[in-house]
Motif scaffolding. Structure first.
Motif, PDB file in Angstrom:
ATOM      1  N   LEU A   1      25.718  50.836  49.353  1.00  0.00           N
ATOM      2  CA  LEU A   1      26.394  49.553  49.182  1.00  0.00           C
ATOM      3  C   LEU A   1      25.470  48.518  48.553  1.00  0.00           C
ATOM      4  O   LEU A   1      25.869  47.783  47.645  1.00  0.00           O
ATOM      5  CB  LEU A   1      26.910  49.047  50.534  1.00  0.00           C
ATOM      6  N   LEU A   2      24.225  48.452  49.034  1.00  0.00           N
ATOM      7  CA  LEU A   2      23.280  47.484  48.485  1.00  0.00           C
ATOM      8  C   LEU A   2      23.036  47.735  46.999  1.00  0.00           C
ATOM      9  O   LEU A   2      22.958  46.794  46.199  1.00  0.00           O
ATOM     10  CB  LEU A   2      21.955  47.560  49.247  1.00  0.00           C
ATOM     11  N   THR A   3      22.928  49.000  46.618  1.00  0.00           N
ATOM     12  CA  THR A   3      22.718  49.349  45.206  1.00  0.00           C
ATOM     13  C   THR A   3      23.898  48.904  44.357  1.00  0.00           C
ATOM     14  O   THR A   3      23.729  48.305  43.286  1.00  0.00           O
ATOM     15  CB  THR A   3      22.500  50.862  45.054  1.00  0.00           C
ATOM     16  N   LEU A   4      25.115  49.191  44.829  1.00  0.00           N
ATOM     17  CA  LEU A   4      26.307  48.831  44.065  1.00  0.00           C
ATOM     18  C   LEU A   4      26.470  47.318  43.945  1.00  0.00           C
ATOM     19  O   LEU A   4      26.876  46.797  42.911  1.00  0.00           O
ATOM     20  CB  LEU A   4      27.545  49.447  44.716  1.00  0.00           C
ATOM     21  N   VAL A   5      26.135  46.598  45.025  1.00  0.00           N
ATOM     22  CA  VAL A   5      26.244  45.143  44.989  1.00  0.00           C
ATOM     23  C   VAL A   5      25.193  44.552  44.053  1.00  0.00           C
ATOM     24  O   VAL A   5      25.489  43.693  43.220  1.00  0.00           O
ATOM     25  CB  VAL A   5      26.100  44.561  46.415  1.00  0.00           C
ATOM     26  N   GLN A   6      23.944  45.025  44.180  1.00  0.00           N
ATOM     27  CA  GLN A   6      22.855  44.480  43.369  1.00  0.00           C
ATOM     28  C   GLN A   6      23.032  44.770  41.882  1.00  0.00           C
ATOM     29  O   GLN A   6      22.583  44.014  41.036  1.00  0.00           O
ATOM     30  CB  GLN A   6      21.507  45.034  43.851  1.00  0.00           C
ATOM     31  N   THR A   7      23.666  45.881  41.566  1.00  0.00           N
ATOM     32  CA  THR A   7      23.873  46.242  40.154  1.00  0.00           C
ATOM     33  C   THR A   7      25.240  45.800  39.642  1.00  0.00           C
ATOM     34  O   THR A   7      25.627  46.133  38.526  1.00  0.00           O
ATOM     35  CB  THR A   7      23.721  47.763  39.963  1.00  0.00           C
ATOM     36  N   HIS A   8      25.975  45.064  40.485  1.00  0.00           N
ATOM     37  CA  HIS A   8      27.280  44.508  40.113  1.00  0.00           C
ATOM     38  C   HIS A   8      28.287  45.595  39.715  1.00  0.00           C
ATOM     39  O   HIS A   8      29.136  45.384  38.855  1.00  0.00           O
ATOM     40  CB  HIS A   8      27.136  43.494  38.971  1.00  0.00           C
ATOM     41  N   LYS A   9      28.186  46.735  40.374  1.00  0.00           N
ATOM     42  CA  LYS A   9      29.148  47.809  40.142  1.00  0.00           C
ATOM     43  C   LYS A   9      30.389  47.657  41.011  1.00  0.00           C
ATOM     44  O   LYS A   9      31.391  48.337  40.799  1.00  0.00           O
ATOM     45  CB  LYS A   9      28.501  49.177  40.412  1.00  0.00           C
ATOM     46  N   VAL A  10      30.303  46.790  42.003  1.00  0.00           N
ATOM     47  CA  VAL A  10      31.463  46.501  42.845  1.00  0.00           C
ATOM     48  C   VAL A  10      31.620  44.992  42.942  1.00  0.00           C
ATOM     49  O   VAL A  10      30.679  44.230  42.677  1.00  0.00           O
ATOM     50  CB  VAL A  10      31.313  47.093  44.271  1.00  0.00           C
ATOM     51  N   THR A  11      32.812  44.573  43.305  1.00  0.00           N
ATOM     52  CA  THR A  11      33.038  43.153  43.544  1.00  0.00           C
ATOM     53  C   THR A  11      32.299  42.749  44.810  1.00  0.00           C
ATOM     54  O   THR A  11      31.801  43.580  45.560  1.00  0.00           O
ATOM     55  CB  THR A  11      34.543  42.871  43.706  1.00  0.00           C
ATOM     56  N   ARG A  12      32.246  41.487  45.051  1.00  0.00           N
ATOM     57  CA  ARG A  12      31.497  40.933  46.173  1.00  0.00           C
ATOM     58  C   ARG A  12      31.881  41.591  47.503  1.00  0.00           C
ATOM     59  O   ARG A  12      33.053  41.673  47.853  1.00  0.00           O
ATOM     60  CB  ARG A  12      31.763  39.433  46.254  1.00  0.00           C
ATOM     61  N   LYS A  13      30.884  42.079  48.227  1.00  0.00           N
ATOM     62  CA  LYS A  13      31.097  42.655  49.555  1.00  0.00           C
ATOM     63  C   LYS A  13      29.986  42.166  50.473  1.00  0.00           C
ATOM     64  O   LYS A  13      28.794  42.303  50.146  1.00  0.00           O
ATOM     65  CB  LYS A  13      31.055  44.187  49.517  1.00  0.00           C
ATOM     66  N   SER A  14      30.333  41.587  51.593  1.00  0.00           N
ATOM     67  CA  SER A  14      29.322  41.181  52.555  1.00  0.00           C
ATOM     68  C   SER A  14      28.852  42.384  53.358  1.00  0.00           C
ATOM     69  O   SER A  14      29.642  43.250  53.729  1.00  0.00           O
ATOM     70  CB  SER A  14      29.884  40.110  53.495  1.00  0.00           C
ATOM     71  N   ILE A  15      27.554  42.413  53.621  1.00  0.00           N
ATOM     72  CA  ILE A  15      26.957  43.483  54.416  1.00  0.00           C
ATOM     73  C   ILE A  15      26.230  42.833  55.592  1.00  0.00           C
ATOM     74  O   ILE A  15      25.345  41.995  55.396  1.00  0.00           O
ATOM     75  CB  ILE A  15      25.971  44.316  53.573  1.00  0.00           C
TER      76      ILE A  15
END
Length: 259
Positions: free
Chosen positions: A191-205
């Motif tokens: 999840l952190l990788t996808l969020v940091q690389t903007h491969k997914v829309t905003r997701k809180s972790i």
């Protein structure tokens, strides 16, 4: 002497391997040309079942898992994922915290998605079920897997980790990560990788249990960041807390802000 060894013949056939054979989109030449054709292979009885374990057949199984997963979860509605260890017993404070978080998320009208197993996963599913909500378990086929826990009211078991991960990412608006081992950390870093690389829309972790995660994230924020291996983590997307109610509030608020 074969056609490929005669330069004039090879030239006439268009290349050093001689004639070209087409099997669908695949091109074969020389020794790669099969002795049979696709129709012959299809219609010939074969007692050998090795084909069941070949990559082309695996692709169809992978495709079917995606189809089944999308079909089962497409109408789930808003959801939050809760990750954590399968080894935590029911009398552990972390179990009770996950149970409360599952309950409170369900009360907010969101589904709870876990890996479907025991421990933290069972606790979160149990809380969601007790609140009358949607309690989802996405299991994985493992040699010693204990199966989907009894508190799941929508469950699936996957062969492939990457298909299962896609379901977690696609159908959850955020994730609460409780203490866990390699599997839990695998999901978190995915999840952190996808969020940091903007491969997914905003997701809180949300990382629940600050003491448990402190050493890991001190290393990430210190050694890893200082040596330029990562950019700064967005503080609004990664929250550490010891309060189950705050964990739920972060996930729910994040979802509502994205509406």
């Amino acid at each position: 002497m074969g056609a490929g060894s005669d330069p004039e013949k090879a030239k006439a056939d268009g290349g050093p391997f001689g004639e070209t054979y087409h099997r669908g989109s695949v091109i074969m030449r020389g020794s790669m040309i099969p002795e049979d054709n696709s129709n012959t292979s299809l219609l010939t009885p074969d007692a050998n079942t090795d084909w069941l374990h070949m990559d082309p057949w695996r692709v169809l199984r992978i495709q079917s898992e995606f189809v089944d997963g999308f079909g089962a979860l497409a109408e789930l509605g808003p959801a939050a994922a809760i990750f954590g260890s399968a080894r935590i017993p029911s009398d552990d404070p972390a179990y009770q915290a996950a149970r409360k978080m599952g309950h409170d998320i369900a009360e907010q009208g969101m589904a709870v998605i876990t890996g479907g197993g025991p421990g933290i996963m069972e606790a979160a599913n149990r809380g969601a079920a007790e609140a009358g909500g949607k309690s989802v378990g996405l299991g994985i086929e493992l040699p010693h897997e204990q199966g989907i826990n009894q508190w799941v009211n929508l469950g699936m078991t996957f062969r492939y980790f990457f298909v299962r991960k896609t379901m977690f990412v696609k159908y959850s608006s955020g994730a609460i990560v409780c203490p866990g081992g390699f599997g839990t950390m695998d999901e978190m870093f995915e999840l952190l990788t996808l969020v940091q690389t903007h491969k997914v829309t905003r997701k809180s972790i949300v990382l629940f249990d600050t003491d448990y995660w402190e050493g890991l994230f001190d290393w990430i924020a210190g050694t890893v960041r200082e040596r330029g291996m990562i950019s700064d983590l967005d503080p609004d997307l990664l929250v550490r807390t010891d309060d189950p109610e705050e964990a739920v509030r972060v996930i729910v608020d994040s979802y509502k802000s994205g509406l």
